[in-house]
Design a protein around this motif. Structure first.
Motif, short mmCIF file in Angstrom:
data_model
loop_
_atom_site.label_atom_id
_atom_site.label_comp_id
_atom_site.label_asym_id
_atom_site.label_seq_id
_atom_site.Cartn_x
_atom_site.Cartn_y
_atom_site.Cartn_z
N GLY A 150 0.53 -1.10 -0.01
CA GLY A 150 -0.05 -0.25 -0.17
C GLY A 150 0.81 1.04 -0.16
N GLU A 151 2.04 1.47 -0.43
CA GLU A 151 2.71 2.56 -0.23
C GLU A 151 3.92 2.52 -1.59
N PRO A 152 2.68 3.04 -2.68
CA PRO A 152 3.69 2.75 -3.97
C PRO A 152 4.62 4.18 -3.71
N SER A 153 5.81 3.55 -4.20
CA SER A 153 7.71 4.57 -4.71
C SER A 153 6.70 6.11 -6.09
N ALA A 154 7.23 6.93 -5.31
CA ALA A 154 6.81 7.98 -7.10
C ALA A 154 7.64 8.98 -6.61
N VAL A 155 7.74 10.29 -7.34
CA VAL A 155 8.64 11.49 -8.03
C VAL A 155 7.32 12.35 -8.27
N LEU A 156 7.79 13.17 -7.34
CA LEU A 156 6.82 14.72 -7.29
C LEU A 156 7.42 15.29 -7.52
N GLU A 157 7.00 16.33 -9.15
CA GLU A 157 8.38 17.61 -9.43
C GLU A 157 7.12 18.68 -9.13
N PHE A 158 7.58 19.93 -8.56
CA PHE A 158 6.96 21.33 -8.69
C PHE A 158 8.33 21.96 -9.63
N ALA A 159 7.49 22.65 -10.26
CA ALA A 159 7.55 24.55 -10.54
C ALA A 159 7.94 25.98 -10.36
N ASP A 160 8.62 26.12 -9.71
CA ASP A 160 8.52 26.85 -9.27
C ASP A 160 8.71 28.40 -10.55
N VAL A 161 7.77 29.32 -10.58
CA VAL A 161 7.30 29.75 -12.06
C VAL A 161 7.52 31.84 -11.76
N ALA A 162 8.26 32.47 -12.53
CA ALA A 162 8.74 33.62 -12.02
C ALA A 162 6.90 34.16 -12.43
N ARG A 185 11.34 31.70 -17.54
CA ARG A 185 10.18 32.25 -16.05
C ARG A 185 10.64 30.91 -15.34
N ILE A 186 10.85 29.39 -15.17
CA ILE A 186 11.01 29.04 -14.18
C ILE A 186 12.63 28.86 -13.52
N ARG A 187 12.17 29.86 -12.08
CA ARG A 187 13.18 29.55 -12.09
C ARG A 187 14.21 28.70 -11.10
N ALA A 188 12.84 27.71 -10.50
CA ALA A 188 13.51 26.42 -9.43
C ALA A 188 12.78 25.26 -10.23
N ARG A 189 12.99 23.94 -9.82
CA ARG A 189 12.14 23.11 -9.90
C ARG A 189 12.54 22.38 -8.47
N LEU A 190 12.15 21.55 -8.13
CA LEU A 190 11.96 21.44 -6.51
C LEU A 190 10.75 18.91 -7.24
N TRP A 191 12.29 18.74 -7.26
CA TRP A 191 11.39 16.73 -6.97
C TRP A 191 11.87 16.23 -5.71
N LEU A 192 10.59 16.18 -5.17
CA LEU A 192 10.45 14.94 -3.78
C LEU A 192 10.71 13.32 -4.52
N ALA A 193 11.27 12.74 -3.90
CA ALA A 193 11.23 10.96 -4.08
C ALA A 193 10.48 11.27 -2.83
#
Length: 241
Positions: A70-82, A89-97
């Motif tokens: 019940g705990e699938p692994s995943a990667v979440l990606e977020f973009a910090d857009v000005a 325009r993308i100031r940074a990207r954040l990855w969470l595994a």
């Protein structure tokens, strides 16, 4: 820039990561079921866990239900857009595994690895630091503040360029506010074929919008007392011909 310009601190990587997470409106999730993008579907717990509300037909939800533990692994990606239109325009990207668990009708994601990538490079953020950190106090209001500065106070932005080294303004065709946090304001200097960023630090951190207003007034007062950069003087002269 004057003796009062002694505060040079910038947000730590963990705080920047939490700020990206707090301000992002969308995220992309890569898991066993493929890749999905969600808009307005996540919130963030105080400890940095991401709470994701997905539709019932989501492959991600199916993966969480069908995973052996019940705990699938995943990667979440977020973009910090000005918030202000600028080049790159993308100031940074954040990855969470990490791992998802089904919790009270939504998916709760616990990160096991955090990577923040900015133009200066990528950095792995320690989990303890990430969990303990909070977002910059101005992050929720940053988009509104920068948009207002760019749209309604172009004269103030131009005045602030007096605090920028003349060499950094060489060939500049446009200057726009790129980012603001409690430690300072960042300007994007655009040239015909390139661009660069210049940070104007506050004399002390601003923990709310009222303090930010005071810090900006100090910067503008310093700019008014400074001489006009030669680079902009030349541009004005050329433009008047």
């Amino acid at each position: 820039m004057g003796d009062s310009h002694t505060w040079t601190a910038a947000p730590a990587a963990a705080e920047q990561a939490r700020s990206v997470l707090a301000a992002a409106w969308s995220c992309a999730v890569t898991a066993e079921g493929g890749r999905e993008e969600f808009v307005g579907a996540h919130s963030v717990a105080d400890d940095g866990r991401v709470l994701l509300h997905v539709p019932e037909d989501s492959a991600l939800l199916a993966a969480a239900i069908c995973a052996p533990r019940g705990e699938p692994s995943a990667v979440l990606e977020f973009a910090d857009v000005a918030p202000v239109p600028v080049r790159s325009r993308i100031r940074a990207r954040l990855w969470l595994a990490g791992w998802f668990v089904l919790e009270d009708g939504h998916l709760a994601f616990t990160p096991t690895r955090v990577v923040l990538r900015q133009p200066s490079g990528a950095v792995v953020v320690g989990l303890d630091e990430f969990t303990a950190a909070g977002p910059d106090p101005l992050a929720p209001a940053e988009a509104r503040l920068l948009t207002h500065l760019a749209d309604c106070h172009g004269d103030a932005v131009e005045r602030l360029t007096r605090l920028v080294d003349a060499d950094s303004l060489h060939g500049a065709v446009r200057v726009r506010p790129l980012a603001v946090d409690r430690h300072g304001l960042t300007l994007r200097i655009e040239r015909a074929r390139s661009h660069g960023d210049v940070r104007l630090p506050f004399h002390a951190p601003a923990d709310d919008v009222a303090q930010l207003t005071e810090r900006m007034h100090v910067l503008l007062a310093q700019a008014s007392a400074a001489s006009c950069p030669r680079a902009l003087q030349r541009q004005r002269t050329d433009g008047d011909r």
